[in-house]
Scaffold this motif. Sequence first.
Motif, PDB file in Angstrom:
ATOM      1  N   GLY A  11       3.273  16.761  -4.071  1.00 40.57           N
ATOM      2  CA  GLY A  11       2.049  16.186  -3.518  1.00 40.57           C
ATOM      3  C   GLY A  11       1.676  14.857  -4.135  1.00 40.57           C
ATOM      4  O   GLY A  11       0.950  14.062  -3.521  1.00 40.57           O
ATOM      5  N   ASP A  12       2.173  14.575  -5.357  1.00 38.04           N
ATOM      6  CA  ASP A  12       1.849  13.328  -6.053  1.00 38.04           C
ATOM      7  C   ASP A  12       2.790  12.181  -5.681  1.00 38.04           C
ATOM      8  O   ASP A  12       2.524  11.029  -6.025  1.00 38.04           O
ATOM      9  CB  ASP A  12       1.912  13.541  -7.572  1.00 38.04           C
ATOM     10  N   ALA A  13       3.925  12.489  -5.034  1.00 34.68           N
ATOM     11  CA  ALA A  13       4.908  11.455  -4.708  1.00 34.68           C
ATOM     12  C   ALA A  13       4.297  10.398  -3.798  1.00 34.68           C
ATOM     13  O   ALA A  13       3.538  10.711  -2.874  1.00 34.68           O
ATOM     14  CB  ALA A  13       6.125  12.090  -4.046  1.00 34.68           C
ATOM     15  N   LEU A  14       4.611   9.116  -4.063  1.00 35.79           N
ATOM     16  CA  LEU A  14       4.058   8.013  -3.288  1.00 35.79           C
ATOM     17  C   LEU A  14       5.112   7.431  -2.352  1.00 35.79           C
ATOM     18  O   LEU A  14       6.266   7.236  -2.738  1.00 35.79           O
ATOM     19  CB  LEU A  14       3.539   6.914  -4.225  1.00 35.79           C
ATOM     20  N   PHE A  15       4.686   7.138  -1.129  1.00 34.88           N
ATOM     21  CA  PHE A  15       5.571   6.577  -0.118  1.00 34.88           C
ATOM     22  C   PHE A  15       4.940   5.321   0.451  1.00 34.88           C
ATOM     23  O   PHE A  15       3.729   5.114   0.353  1.00 34.88           O
ATOM     24  CB  PHE A  15       5.822   7.593   1.008  1.00 34.88           C
ATOM     25  N   PRO A  27       0.830  -1.214   0.000  1.00 38.50           N
ATOM     26  CA  PRO A  27       0.000   0.000   0.000  1.00 38.50           C
ATOM     27  C   PRO A  27       0.860   1.258   0.000  1.00 38.50           C
ATOM     28  O   PRO A  27       1.880   1.326   0.672  1.00 38.50           O
ATOM     29  CB  PRO A  27      -0.798  -0.127   1.306  1.00 38.50           C
ATOM     30  N   MET A  28       0.434   2.230  -0.790  1.00 37.97           N
ATOM     31  CA  MET A  28       1.168   3.485  -0.914  1.00 37.97           C
ATOM     32  C   MET A  28       0.350   4.639  -0.350  1.00 37.97           C
ATOM     33  O   MET A  28      -0.875   4.583  -0.277  1.00 37.97           O
ATOM     34  CB  MET A  28       1.504   3.760  -2.380  1.00 37.97           C
ATOM     35  N   LEU A  29       1.056   5.685   0.018  1.00 32.62           N
ATOM     36  CA  LEU A  29       0.427   6.881   0.569  1.00 32.62           C
ATOM     37  C   LEU A  29       0.999   8.098  -0.148  1.00 32.62           C
ATOM     38  O   LEU A  29       2.216   8.264  -0.221  1.00 32.62           O
ATOM     39  CB  LEU A  29       0.706   6.972   2.066  1.00 32.62           C
ATOM     40  N   ALA A  30       0.119   8.917  -0.734  1.00 30.27           N
ATOM     41  CA  ALA A  30       0.586  10.122  -1.429  1.00 30.27           C
ATOM     42  C   ALA A  30       1.039  11.164  -0.416  1.00 30.27           C
ATOM     43  O   ALA A  30       0.502  11.267   0.686  1.00 30.27           O
ATOM     44  CB  ALA A  30      -0.532  10.693  -2.303  1.00 30.27           C
ATOM     45  N   PHE A  31       2.034  11.956  -0.808  1.00 30.26           N
ATOM     46  CA  PHE A  31       2.581  12.974   0.082  1.00 30.26           C
ATOM     47  C   PHE A  31       1.493  13.936   0.549  1.00 30.26           C
ATOM     48  O   PHE A  31       1.481  14.353   1.706  1.00 30.26           O
ATOM     49  CB  PHE A  31       3.697  13.744  -0.629  1.00 30.26           C
ATOM     50  N   ARG A  32       0.572  14.291  -0.349  1.00 25.57           N
ATOM     51  CA  ARG A  32      -0.473  15.262   0.018  1.00 25.57           C
ATOM     52  C   ARG A  32      -1.395  14.729   1.113  1.00 25.57           C
ATOM     53  O   ARG A  32      -2.102  15.501   1.751  1.00 25.57           O
ATOM     54  CB  ARG A  32      -1.302  15.631  -1.205  1.00 25.57           C
ATOM     55  N   ASP A  33      -1.401  13.397   1.337  1.00 26.12           N
ATOM     56  CA  ASP A  33      -2.251  12.814   2.370  1.00 26.12           C
ATOM     57  C   ASP A  33      -1.567  12.782   3.735  1.00 26.12           C
ATOM     58  O   ASP A  33      -2.170  12.337   4.716  1.00 26.12           O
ATOM     59  CB  ASP A  33      -2.670  11.393   1.974  1.00 26.12           C
ATOM     60  N   LEU A  34      -0.318  13.224   3.787  1.00 21.20           N
ATOM     61  CA  LEU A  34       0.392  13.301   5.064  1.00 21.20           C
ATOM     62  C   LEU A  34      -0.005  14.599   5.753  1.00 21.20           C
ATOM     63  O   LEU A  34       0.610  15.640   5.562  1.00 21.20           O
ATOM     64  CB  LEU A  34       1.909  13.252   4.843  1.00 21.20           C
ATOM     65  N   SER A  35      -1.036  14.530   6.544  1.00 24.79           N
ATOM     66  CA  SER A  35      -1.554  15.720   7.212  1.00 24.79           C
ATOM     67  C   SER A  35      -2.090  15.317   8.574  1.00 24.79           C
ATOM     68  O   SER A  35      -1.967  14.158   8.996  1.00 24.79           O
ATOM     69  CB  SER A  35      -2.662  16.358   6.372  1.00 24.79           C
ATOM     70  N   LEU A  36      -2.671  16.273   9.264  1.00 20.45           N
ATOM     71  CA  LEU A  36      -3.240  15.982  10.584  1.00 20.45           C
ATOM     72  C   LEU A  36      -4.501  15.144  10.491  1.00 20.45           C
ATOM     73  O   LEU A  36      -5.091  14.797  11.507  1.00 20.45           O
ATOM     74  CB  LEU A  36      -3.504  17.290  11.330  1.00 20.45           C
ATOM     75  N   ARG A  37      -4.929  14.838   9.282  1.00 22.11           N
ATOM     76  CA  ARG A  37      -6.010  13.858   9.114  1.00 22.11           C
ATOM     77  C   ARG A  37      -5.456  12.441   9.265  1.00 22.11           C
ATOM     78  O   ARG A  37      -6.195  11.506   9.542  1.00 22.11           O
ATOM     79  CB  ARG A  37      -6.665  14.023   7.740  1.00 22.11           C
TER      80      ARG A  37
END
Length: 386
Positions: A249-253, A207-217
């Motif tokens: 923001g599109d980078a995947l981690f 599973p990947m997570l986009a950089f833009r989703d790294l937030s206080l959510r």
Amino acid sequence: MIRTVEPHLFEWPTAFDRYVQDLWNAPEADGQTAAARLGSWYQGLMKQTGLVADALQKRCLHIAATICGDAYGLAGHADKAAWVSAAEGARMLGIRAERIVDAVRTGVMNGRLARSGAGHQHTIVSRSDIETTRVLRSLMLDKKRARELLGVGRSQFELLLEAHVVAPVDVDVRHPCVDGSFDRDDLTRTVTVIRKNLALAGAIEEPMLAFRDLSLRKTTDKKALLTVFRAIKSGTIQARCFDSEQRLGDALFSEKEISELLAAQGAPSGMTAGEVAQITGWRPECVTHWCAEGLIVSTHGRVGGANAWLIAPADLAQFQREYLVLADVAEQGQTTSRALISRLARQGISTVGAQAVGRTTRGHLLHVTHVAHLMQLSERLEHAAG
């Protein structure tokens, strides 16, 4: 109508120049400016409009400035093409002329300040400085344009500032004629370093997570999130997918890698009620109600600046072992929750966890022990019938 001024116009511009000089040097003339020395004639001339009026006004100012000993323009400079007025420079840059005047006055831009005989302050500035400033203006971005370049939202950008992943240019070195606080080249270099630190792709998809989703959510622990941002900048955490045409923001981690670092920093790994609802298909307001009633073990915190219930995966699993959502059971049995509630009531079984909404209720739960009871009752009925 023009008989009185005809001699001044037909021998242009010598006669006109002489007339202006005569007015300037008249015994009654007083003051240091054209408005003061030329009096009502000058004021009347400056009120006129049209091509002829423009020519007369410019010539009048030229003579007044020459008499004053300081040309109102670019006189005194051998290479006039190398200089422009502050007004012209401002038009070239799309800013107010006062900003160029201040830059020349403080020595930031190469230019000259002069006061004409007409009483006007005139500023000239090096054309090369204007061009340099134009380039600087194209490189500096305000917050909105910086966010667009990175492909991140407003809240995340503020977190990146706090983590020192990005930083504004020091106010002491900013050019007074340049807007924006962020150097586009610095932002681009930061993104390029992250892109070059690309991790090797594993044999197994994860599973990947986009950089833009790294937030206080993602987590309520801001300190842990800032640590993640710093780790990404330093290369401790590497992107798994980050093409050259993509924004940060599109980078995947790796979601696992991010979660492990958050957990190591003490960040809670729980899901919000909204995330649980999204996974299970339940109504978010029902999940929130079950949390408030204590049916789902959860903690109360803040996510993204808002109050939220946080549910650990183990607690969600325990809830699903103890309760069945009646709406799910009704859907599987091709019936309605209302019909099931009536049938259960006839067996003396009540649901729990319901929330009143207007004249109806929703979010009914059935304890699994009641399901076992119904199964035993069904077996006894079948045995009796047999």
